[in-house]
Design a protein around this motif. Structure first.
Motif, PDB file in Angstrom:
ATOM      1  N   ASP A 198      -4.599   6.906  -2.535  1.00 61.90           N
ATOM      2  CA  ASP A 198      -4.389   5.660  -1.994  1.00 61.90           C
ATOM      3  C   ASP A 198      -4.401   4.252  -2.955  1.00 61.90           C
ATOM      4  O   ASP A 198      -5.250   4.495  -3.786  1.00 61.90           O
ATOM      5  CB  ASP A 198      -5.547   5.554  -0.869  1.00 61.90           C
ATOM      6  CG  ASP A 198      -5.136   4.559   0.119  1.00 61.90           C
ATOM      7  OD1 ASP A 198      -4.078   3.643   0.092  1.00 61.90           O
ATOM      8  OD2 ASP A 198      -5.683   4.244   1.303  1.00 61.90           O
ATOM      9  N   LYS A 226      -3.500   0.139  -3.311  1.00 60.10           N
ATOM     10  CA  LYS A 226      -3.456  -0.899  -2.606  1.00 60.10           C
ATOM     11  C   LYS A 226      -3.284  -2.183  -3.709  1.00 60.10           C
ATOM     12  O   LYS A 226      -3.993  -1.997  -4.655  1.00 60.10           O
ATOM     13  CB  LYS A 226      -4.771  -1.613  -1.685  1.00 60.10           C
ATOM     14  CG  LYS A 226      -4.991  -0.198  -0.596  1.00 60.10           C
ATOM     15  CD  LYS A 226      -6.208  -0.912   0.156  1.00 60.10           C
ATOM     16  CE  LYS A 226      -6.509   0.340   1.453  1.00 60.10           C
ATOM     17  NZ  LYS A 226      -7.280   1.316   0.618  1.00 60.10           N
ATOM     18  N   HIS A 232      -2.714  -6.371  -3.953  1.00 58.64           N
ATOM     19  CA  HIS A 232      -2.670  -7.920  -3.539  1.00 58.64           C
ATOM     20  C   HIS A 232      -2.143  -8.773  -4.469  1.00 58.64           C
ATOM     21  O   HIS A 232      -2.862  -8.883  -5.539  1.00 58.64           O
ATOM     22  CB  HIS A 232      -4.322  -8.373  -3.150  1.00 58.64           C
ATOM     23  CG  HIS A 232      -4.912  -7.729  -1.904  1.00 58.64           C
ATOM     24  ND1 HIS A 232      -4.664  -8.107  -0.404  1.00 58.64           N
ATOM     25  CD2 HIS A 232      -5.473  -6.530  -1.810  1.00 58.64           C
ATOM     26  CE1 HIS A 232      -5.218  -7.129   0.283  1.00 58.64           C
ATOM     27  NE2 HIS A 232      -5.825  -6.102  -0.654  1.00 58.64           N
ATOM     28  N   ARG A 262       0.810  -1.179  -0.072  1.00 56.80           N
ATOM     29  CA  ARG A 262       0.166  -0.092  -0.080  1.00 56.80           C
ATOM     30  C   ARG A 262       0.901   1.079   0.135  1.00 56.80           C
ATOM     31  O   ARG A 262       1.925   1.213   0.616  1.00 56.80           O
ATOM     32  CB  ARG A 262      -0.915  -0.078   1.269  1.00 56.80           C
ATOM     33  CG  ARG A 262      -1.856   1.131   1.545  1.00 56.80           C
ATOM     34  CD  ARG A 262      -2.649   1.289   2.601  1.00 56.80           C
ATOM     35  NE  ARG A 262      -3.380   2.638   2.614  1.00 56.80           N
ATOM     36  CZ  ARG A 262      -3.783   3.255   3.860  1.00 56.80           C
ATOM     37  NH1 ARG A 262      -3.631   2.674   4.828  1.00 56.80           N
ATOM     38  NH2 ARG A 262      -4.585   4.379   3.817  1.00 56.80           N
TER      39      ARG A 262
END
Length: 808
Positions: A433, A435, A437, A401
């Motif tokens: 922001d 993020k 995965h 992040r």
């Protein structure tokens, strides 16, 4: 009777004479020839013990043999005379054959010099002044651990010396001629370093890194969005000969422009390994000055002068743990976080004219603070397969992040001519922001000796959003969301026969993309990404290689965010949410040659990008310049790179890293086309001075890039480093200096922009000269190893295949 006795006596004398001659000849044949000498290393003049020494006659029969003593001396003898050959063989050395003629007289060969063996090297290994550069068609490796000047340098300073890498006057890094690259650590992607490479590498001590791999052709295993290259940092803890213990170092740097320090610690006990790293740095660039003159097609103009002071604090921390579950299984966890701030206090004076008529004049004071944060965590599990000690299956998961916050406060005063309501005090804030995965599975198998197969799959989920607020007497708010999911599968085969190697792979990626702003938009598409590397060992010292690769680059959040940034009332910028991904095709031809004192490498690359994202600008009716992005640029490059390392003496080494590329850019939308050359050069000398002082001095020049609407300037800079080790290398002291070749040792950068409806010229002076002192203290004992078993096997396998290196 007397006559017979006389004849008999004569015969007896003759017989005795003949017997004497025969005895003398027999005695002479029994006298052995003695041979002696001393075997020494040609580079270090140190003894070569236990070398095998054999004496062979002309008929190929061995007449004598021995081994050298601990001091390199030897002695042997042979009774047989005539032409012989003395052979000397030692592991890792080039065999020597000396023709001899044995006559019974002693032969003293004095010193026999043996060079390191180069005949078993697949790649090209160069060792000179304890500096190793290994060249291969698809990558090169720079060994920091064997560079004596690295003990007091940072990774950023080392990158200036690394082939295929260039660092300009503002510490911007480009790899293989492009600023689009990814950073890996021990073979795994590192989002923190990829996002902020300059800040991380400026604070990271070079002693924490064992080597840097510049992977110019990553292959099918790498993401299609891998940029033009990968920088893979192999950390100093990745030595496979691990022993229990604790080790680390503390580094402090104080200078005219920076102050900072790092602490590194590694501990190993039985099957457990723990590492920790903390770094802090504070840089400043007070006295930055920018002068700009913008002239519009209608004859009006705007002239501005801006002065500012910049502060850049940075802090970083990482923690790693690995467990050797058994001899076949390894589990590792990693965590890292960083924060970088940029605080700027600026003052600007702007004058707007229409010919000789004053339109407006005002003063502007601004305070801004930009904060960037990074956080990442990963889990890695590797299982070695029983088929081959290099075969394994690897599972990994990573979460990363990064988020940022920007604040700008603009205040206006002394306004003349312009209406006050058009220049309102402005407070602007923005947050972003991101993020990610990532889950991966990789398999490596060797079905036959000449073939290695790599296969695997990967999932990446990316989520981004940004919010912007602009406050004057009213508030304007913007919210933008962008996300994508990527599923990928790859297959790659590595084949080797005799002196030929072929690596071919195919990667497929399926992307689903969605974005939301004032309206929602989504799309899906698939990508097929091929790659190929062919290499041929021409001789024991020469290699040639050919590679083909396809790279993809998706637009960033900042390029797509449609919010209008009006912190400068005369220059508005915004993103374009409809941007498409870029696709680049590249072909590279490489050649490497190594001799005892010279290492030479040359490669040429042709790359084409038909739909490049470009930041273009145009003048609006009110004189305001609007800047945005579009897939409007076609870019073709022909790149030439030469790397040469010369060992002038045992204490002196000279290195040249030169590149030049011919660029052609064009755009139908802008109706523009430009061509030109962009040269880059780096010259470095390393010298061992009396008193074991290490000197490094370098000069570099970075040429201007060719863009559709702008033309940059040339950077020329110089830097040097003096270092000395004490207390058996426990304490290292260094003095580092840097300066530009412009006014007062600072950089003066000029930029010319030809936008739509205007022309702009900017001259910027950036503080560059600096002097700093570095202290590094190494402590502990033991040789700590903390990495996944997969990476250890890959490294060991590579070392086994490449064979021993040799001295230059």
């Amino acid at each position: 009777m007397k006559m017979k006795e006389g004849v008999w006596t004569f015969k007896r004398v003759v017989f005795l004479l003949l017997c004497s001659i025969g005895l003398c000849q027999s005695y002479a044949q029994d006298v052995a020839t003695s041979i002696s000498g001393c075997v020494l290393d040609s580079a270090t003049r140190q003894p070569v013990p236990f070398a095998t020494i054999g004496l062979t006659a002309k008929d190929k029969t061995t007449t004598a043999a021995t081994v050298s003593n601990i001091d390199g001396s030897f002695a042997l003898s042979a009774k047989k005379r005539g032409d012989h050959t003395l052979s000397i063989v030692s592991l890792g050395k080039t065999p020597i054959e000396i023709p001899l003629k044995l006559t019974g007289k002693a032969i003293n060969l004095d010193s026999i010099l043996m060079a390191d063996d180069t005949q078993k090297i697949e790649g090209v290994d160069v060792v000179g002044q304890k500096q190793i550069v290994k060249m291969e068609p698809d990558k090169l490796t720079y060994s920091i651990a064997d560079d004596p000047t690295s003990k007091t340098l940072t990774v950023l300073q080392i990158l200036r010396k690394t082939p295929m890498v260039s660092v300009d006057g503002q510490d911007n890094i480009s790899v293989n001629g492009s600023s689009s690259f990814k950073v890996y650590v021990d073979g795994k992607p590192n989002q923190m370093m990829t996002s902020n490479p300059t800040q991380v590498f400026r604070a990271m001590p070079a002693s924490a890194v064992k080597s840097i791999e510049v992977i110019t052709d990553p292959g099918a295993r790498s993401d299609a969005e891998g940029g033009s290259a990968i920088l893979n940092l192999k950390m100093a803890t990745s030595d496979p000969s691990a022993t229990d213990g604790t080790m680390g170092n503390v580094r402090a740097e104080v200078g005219t422009r920076e102050v900072g320090g790092t602490v590194y610690l590694a501990m190993k006990k039985n099957k457990h390994t723990l590492t920790a790293d903390v770094a802090v740095e504070h840089m400043k660039a007070d006295g930055t000055r920018s002068e700009n003159l913008t002239t519009y097609n209608d004859g009006s103009s705007i002239e501005s002068v801006t002065t500012s002071d910049v502060k850049m604090p940075y802090k970083m921390g990482s923690l790693g743990y690995s467990l050797d579950i058994d001899t076949l299984r390894t589990l590792s966890l990693d965590f890292s976080a960083s924060q970088f701030k940029r605080k700027q206090d600026g003052h600007n004076e702007t004058i707007q004219m229409n010919g000789d008529e004053l339109i407006s004049k005002y003063l502007e004071s601004s305070d801004s603070e930009n904060t960037y944060n990074d956080l990442s965590a990963s889990l890695d599990y590797t299982r070695q397969l029983p088929t081959d000690k290099e075969d394994n299956i690897n599972f990994s998961y990573m979460f990363s992040r990064d988020w940022n916050k920007d604040e700008t406060d603009n205040r206006y005063s002394d306004i003349i001519g312009a209406k006050k309501e058009s220049l309102k005090d402005l407070y602007q804030t923005g947050t972003g922001d991101n993020k990610n995965h990532t889950a991966m599975i990789d398999l490596r198998v060797t079905p036959v000796k000449a073939l290695t197969i790599l296969a695997g799959g990967k999932y990446t989920g990316h989520r981004s959003n940004s919010e912007e607020d602009m406050v004057t007497d009213t508030t304007t708010h913007s919210d933008f969301e962008y996300k994508y999911d990527i599923g990928a599968a790859y297959f790659e085969g590595n084949m080797k026969w005799d002196k030929t190697k072929l690596k071919a792979g195919l990667r497929y990626e399926y992307t689903h993309q969605k974005q939301r702003t004032t309206h929602e938009f989504s799309k899906s598409y698939g990508l097929v990404v091929p790659s190929m590397t062919f290499s041929q060992q021409l001789t024991d010292r020469q290699n040639i290689g050919l590679t083909y690769s396809v790279r993809v680059r998706r637009p960033s959040l900042s390029q797509m965010d449609p919010f209008e940034d009006k912190s400068d009332p005369l220059r508005i910028s915004k993103g374009n949410p409809d941007l498409e991904y870029e696709k680049t095709h590249a072909f590279k031809l490489s050649y490497s040659l190594v001799s005892q004192k010279v290492m030479f490498s040359f490669n040429t690359t042709y790359a084409t990008r038909p739909n490049g994202v470009y930041n273009f600008s145009r003048a609006l009716d009110d004189g305001v310049i609007l800047s945005t992005y579009g897939n409007i640029m076609r870019r073709n490059e022909l790149n030439f790179r030469i790397y040469t390392a010369l060992t002038l003496s045992q204490k002196t080494r000279l290195m040249f890293n030169v590149a030049d590329k011919y660029i052609r850019v064009s755009s139908h939308e802008l109706d523009k086309k430009k061509t030109g050359w962009t040269p880059n050069a780096f010259v470095n000398i390393q010298q061992e001075l009396p008193g074991k002082i290490q000197l490094m001095a370098a000069c570099f020049a970075n040429g201007r890039d060719i863009q559709l609407q702008s033309r940059g300037d040339v950077f020329v800079g110089m830097f040097g480093n003096l270092s000395r080790s004490f207390l058996n290398d426990k304490l290292n002291v260094g003095v580092h200096g840097f300066m530009a070749a412009d006014e007062g040792g600072d950089f003066v950068m000029k930029n010319h922009v030809e936008g739509i409806g205007y022309v702009s010229d900017t001259k910027m002076k950036w503080p560059a000269k600096s002097l700093s002192c570095t202290l590094t203290f190494n402590f502990g004992s033991g040789n700590i190893n903390r990495k996944t078993r997969q990476h250890e096997q890959e490294e060991n396998g590579s070392e086994r295949k490449s064979g021993p290196s040799f001295g230059v």
